[in-house]
Design a protein around this motif. Sequence first.
Motif, mmCIF file in Angstrom:
data_model
loop_
_atom_site.group_PDB
_atom_site.id
_atom_site.type_symbol
_atom_site.label_atom_id
_atom_site.label_comp_id
_atom_site.label_asym_id
_atom_site.label_seq_id
_atom_site.Cartn_x
_atom_site.Cartn_y
_atom_site.Cartn_z
ATOM 1 N N GLU A 72 17.039 103.008 27.301
ATOM 2 C CA GLU A 72 16.746 103.084 28.751
ATOM 3 C C GLU A 72 17.780 104.189 29.193
ATOM 4 O OE1 GLU A 72 17.287 100.869 32.983
ATOM 5 O OE2 GLU A 72 18.127 99.966 31.297
ATOM 6 N N PRO A 112 16.785 107.355 39.289
ATOM 7 C CA PRO A 112 16.131 107.519 40.359
ATOM 8 C C PRO A 112 14.562 107.637 40.168
ATOM 9 C CG PRO A 112 17.214 109.475 40.382
ATOM 10 C CD PRO A 112 17.850 108.833 39.427
ATOM 11 N N LEU A 113 13.858 107.177 40.949
ATOM 12 C CA LEU A 113 12.196 107.305 40.767
ATOM 13 C C LEU A 113 11.856 108.782 41.035
ATOM 14 C CD1 LEU A 113 10.873 104.262 42.589
ATOM 15 C CD2 LEU A 113 11.183 104.652 39.993
ATOM 16 N N PRO A 114 10.775 109.346 40.327
ATOM 17 C CA PRO A 114 10.518 111.030 40.473
ATOM 18 C C PRO A 114 9.842 110.886 41.968
ATOM 19 C CG PRO A 114 8.975 109.615 38.914
ATOM 20 C CD PRO A 114 10.279 108.797 39.316
ATOM 21 N N GLU A 173 7.118 111.509 44.607
ATOM 22 C CA GLU A 173 5.686 110.789 44.702
ATOM 23 C C GLU A 173 4.802 111.986 44.882
ATOM 24 O OE1 GLU A 173 5.563 107.783 47.739
ATOM 25 O OE2 GLU A 173 7.147 106.759 47.107
#
Length: 71
Positions: free
Chosen positions: A24, A65-67, A69
Amino acid sequence: MACFDGVSMSGWIKCSERLPKKFEKVLVYGELCLGTTIAFGLINEKGTWSLLPVLNEVYYWQPLPLPPEDL
C-alpha cells in the motif's frame, strides 16, 4: 491532539500502533540525517519499509490523498 481508532485527526498513524498493508503506497514521516521529513513509501515483501528518500527511521504514516476529481 484528538485520536480516533489510533488515527490522529491530522491523519497520521503511529507505526508502533499499526502499519499499512503490504504494497500500500503511503506518505511517511520520519528521520532523515539532517532532521525530519515527509516521504513516500510502502511495506515490501520482506515486511520492511521501501522509501523515497531513504529515511533512518519512520515514526508515522498515512494513506495517500485521493487524486483530483476533474482528471
